[in-house]
Design a protein around this motif. Structure first.
Motif, PDB file in Angstrom:
ATOM      1  N   GLN A 121       0.841  -1.202   0.000  1.00  8.55           N
ATOM      2  CA  GLN A 121       0.000   0.000   0.000  1.00  8.55           C
ATOM      3  C   GLN A 121       0.877   1.253   0.000  1.00  8.55           C
ATOM      4  N   LEU A 122       1.956   1.219   0.756  1.00  8.20           N
ATOM      5  CA  LEU A 122       2.884   2.342   0.794  1.00  8.20           C
ATOM      6  C   LEU A 122       3.580   2.519  -0.558  1.00  8.20           C
ATOM      7  N   CYS A 123       3.976   1.398  -1.171  1.00  7.46           N
ATOM      8  CA  CYS A 123       4.575   1.478  -2.513  1.00  7.46           C
ATOM      9  C   CYS A 123       3.601   2.131  -3.488  1.00  7.46           C
ATOM     10  N   ARG A 124       2.330   1.726  -3.450  1.00  4.70           N
ATOM     11  CA  ARG A 124       1.321   2.298  -4.352  1.00  4.70           C
ATOM     12  C   ARG A 124       1.031   3.753  -4.024  1.00  4.70           C
ATOM     13  N   HIS A 125       1.177   4.134  -2.770  1.00  7.04           N
ATOM     14  CA  HIS A 125       1.003   5.541  -2.392  1.00  7.04           C
ATOM     15  C   HIS A 125       2.076   6.405  -3.071  1.00  7.04           C
ATOM     16  N   MET A 126       3.300   5.911  -3.067  1.00  6.00           N
ATOM     17  CA  MET A 126       4.407   6.656  -3.670  1.00  6.00           C
ATOM     18  C   MET A 126       4.423   6.524  -5.189  1.00  6.00           C
ATOM     19  N   GLU A 127       3.954   5.393  -5.706  1.00 12.80           N
ATOM     20  CA  GLU A 127       3.922   5.132  -7.152  1.00 12.80           C
ATOM     21  C   GLU A 127       2.666   4.322  -7.453  1.00 12.80           C
ATOM     22  N   PRO A 128       1.576   5.012  -7.860  1.00 14.75           N
ATOM     23  CA  PRO A 128       0.301   4.315  -8.076  1.00 14.75           C
ATOM     24  C   PRO A 128       0.387   3.123  -9.028  1.00 14.75           C
ATOM     25  N   ASP A 129       1.294   3.147  -9.976  1.00 16.10           N
ATOM     26  CA  ASP A 129       1.435   2.057 -10.950  1.00 16.10           C
ATOM     27  C   ASP A 129       2.494   1.037 -10.517  1.00 16.10           C
ATOM     28  N   TYR A 130       2.764   0.967  -9.219  1.00 15.46           N
ATOM     29  CA  TYR A 130       3.864   0.148  -8.707  1.00 15.46           C
ATOM     30  C   TYR A 130       3.792  -1.311  -9.159  1.00 15.46           C
ATOM     31  N   HIS A 131       2.639  -1.942  -9.032  1.00 12.51           N
ATOM     32  CA  HIS A 131       2.554  -3.373  -9.354  1.00 12.51           C
ATOM     33  C   HIS A 131       2.862  -3.651 -10.819  1.00 12.51           C
ATOM     34  N   GLN A 132       2.365  -2.799 -11.712  1.00  6.76           N
ATOM     35  CA  GLN A 132       2.664  -2.984 -13.138  1.00  6.76           C
ATOM     36  C   GLN A 132       4.142  -2.749 -13.404  1.00  6.76           C
ATOM     37  N   LEU A 133       4.704  -1.731 -12.765  1.00  6.99           N
ATOM     38  CA  LEU A 133       6.136  -1.454 -12.940  1.00  6.99           C
ATOM     39  C   LEU A 133       6.989  -2.619 -12.432  1.00  6.99           C
ATOM     40  N   GLU A 134       6.599  -3.196 -11.314  1.00  5.82           N
ATOM     41  CA  GLU A 134       7.365  -4.322 -10.777  1.00  5.82           C
ATOM     42  C   GLU A 134       7.328  -5.500 -11.756  1.00  5.82           C
ATOM     43  N   PHE A 135       6.165  -5.781 -12.320  1.00  3.98           N
ATOM     44  CA  PHE A 135       6.055  -6.875 -13.287  1.00  3.98           C
ATOM     45  C   PHE A 135       6.890  -6.577 -14.536  1.00  3.98           C
ATOM     46  N   ASP A 136       6.739  -5.372 -15.085  1.00  6.91           N
ATOM     47  CA  ASP A 136       7.495  -5.005 -16.288  1.00  6.91           C
ATOM     48  C   ASP A 136       8.989  -4.975 -16.015  1.00  6.91           C
ATOM     49  N   LEU A 137       9.372  -4.577 -14.826  1.00  4.70           N
ATOM     50  CA  LEU A 137      10.777  -4.586 -14.425  1.00  4.70           C
ATOM     51  C   LEU A 137      11.329  -6.015 -14.447  1.00  4.70           C
ATOM     52  N   ARG A 138      10.540  -6.965 -14.012  1.00  5.38           N
ATOM     53  CA  ARG A 138      10.956  -8.370 -14.053  1.00  5.38           C
ATOM     54  C   ARG A 138      11.144  -8.833 -15.501  1.00  5.38           C
ATOM     55  N   LEU A 139      10.245  -8.386 -16.383  1.00  3.51           N
ATOM     56  CA  LEU A 139      10.396  -8.706 -17.806  1.00  3.51           C
ATOM     57  C   LEU A 139      11.679  -8.087 -18.357  1.00  3.51           C
ATOM     58  N   TYR A 140      11.942  -6.853 -17.975  1.00  6.69           N
ATOM     59  CA  TYR A 140      13.145  -6.143 -18.412  1.00  6.69           C
ATOM     60  C   TYR A 140      14.405  -6.901 -17.972  1.00  6.69           C
ATOM     61  N   LEU A 141      14.420  -7.352 -16.724  1.00  5.71           N
ATOM     62  CA  LEU A 141      15.580  -8.082 -16.214  1.00  5.71           C
ATOM     63  C   LEU A 141      15.763  -9.410 -16.943  1.00  5.71           C
ATOM     64  N   ALA A 142      14.661 -10.094 -17.241  1.00  5.80           N
ATOM     65  CA  ALA A 142      14.745 -11.346 -18.011  1.00  5.80           C
ATOM     66  C   ALA A 142      15.299 -11.064 -19.403  1.00  5.80           C
ATOM     67  N   PHE A 143      14.834  -9.979 -20.021  1.00  5.74           N
ATOM     68  CA  PHE A 143      15.320  -9.603 -21.348  1.00  5.74           C
ATOM     69  C   PHE A 143      16.816  -9.289 -21.302  1.00  5.74           C
ATOM     70  N   GLN A 144      17.244  -8.502 -20.307  1.00 10.90           N
ATOM     71  CA  GLN A 144      18.663  -8.155 -20.166  1.00 10.90           C
ATOM     72  C   GLN A 144      19.516  -9.409 -19.978  1.00 10.90           C
ATOM     73  N   GLU A 145      19.042 -10.335 -19.147  1.00 14.23           N
ATOM     74  CA  GLU A 145      19.806 -11.558 -18.901  1.00 14.23           C
ATOM     75  C   GLU A 145      19.891 -12.407 -20.175  1.00 14.23           C
ATOM     76  N   SER A 146      18.822 -12.465 -20.938  1.00 15.03           N
ATOM     77  CA  SER A 146      18.840 -13.263 -22.179  1.00 15.03           C
ATOM     78  C   SER A 146      19.835 -12.675 -23.181  1.00 15.03           C
ATOM     79  N   ARG A 147      19.989 -11.352 -23.183  1.00 15.22           N
ATOM     80  CA  ARG A 147      20.948 -10.697 -24.087  1.00 15.22           C
ATOM     81  C   ARG A 147      22.386 -10.997 -23.677  1.00 15.22           C
ATOM     82  N   ARG A 148      22.613 -11.180 -22.388  1.00 11.28           N
ATOM     83  CA  ARG A 148      23.959 -11.502 -21.903  1.00 11.28           C
ATOM     84  C   ARG A 148      24.290 -12.971 -22.135  1.00 11.28           C
ATOM     85  N   GLY A 149      23.257 -13.775 -22.447  1.00 12.90           N
ATOM     86  CA  GLY A 149      23.492 -15.178 -22.746  1.00 12.90           C
ATOM     87  C   GLY A 149      23.639 -16.073 -21.536  1.00 12.90           C
ATOM     88  N   HIS A 150      23.094 -15.659 -20.377  1.00  9.10           N
ATOM     89  CA  HIS A 150      23.189 -16.486 -19.157  1.00  9.10           C
ATOM     90  C   HIS A 150      22.059 -17.450 -19.073  1.00  9.10           C
TER      91      HIS A 150
END
Length: 168
Positions: free
Chosen positions: A139-168
């Protein structure tokens, strides 16, 4: 076999993980992320990060403990398997116990989209009030950033994409 997507989306519904996996293997994920998050940030130094974090803190968490150290940490994602770290370091000074609160942000976020840096900072700031990942924490995260949950999910996608580019 753990793929970057399954690693970062552990706990999400299987159909969501499968769809993300398909986007990654088809090459669509990187384009989608670049279109959705085209803006990077200019917070490149520890000093700039300190100002960025303290500005957010003063906007939302004025009553929380002061922060003594805020830095990018290039070892954080390897050593702690974390993206950011909030810690309290206690030291004895002159017979008194002094606690200093630190926030360390994974150096990988120096080049990440601005929205992802904000999501990580919001997450670490929320730990100033809530130690656990409970309902009050999110709730506090959403107070500071209303779109927090979507950002957290997209951030996870971003990290998966970055890792796939590094070939790990």
């Amino acid at each position: 076999m753990h793929t970057p997507v399954s690693k970062y989306l552990n706990g999400y519904p299987a159909e969501l993980v499968e769809r993300a996996e398909q986007w990654l293997t088809s090459g669509k994920l990187g384009d989608w992320l670049a279109d959705k998050y085209p803006r990077t940030h200019h917070v490149q130094t520890d000093k700039a990060l300190y100002h960025y974090v303290t500005d957010l803190k003063s906007q939302y968490l004025r009553q929380s403990a002061p922060l003594s150290k805020i830095v990018y940490d290039d070892k954080l994602d390897i050593v702690h398997q974390a993206l950011g770290l909030h810690s309290v370091v206690a030291r004895v000074q002159g017979g008194k116990l002094k606690a200093k609160t630190e926030i360390r942000i994974g150096a990988v976020f120096k080049t990440a989209p601005a929205a992802f840096l904000r999501a990580i900072v919001v997450h670490e700031l929320a730990h100033l009030r809530e130690k656990d990942h409970n309902k009050a924490f999110y709730q506090l995260c959403r107070h500071m950033e209303p779109d927090y949950h979507q950002l957290e999910f997209d951030l996870r996608l971003y990290l998966a994409f970055q890792e796939s580019r590094r070939g790990h």
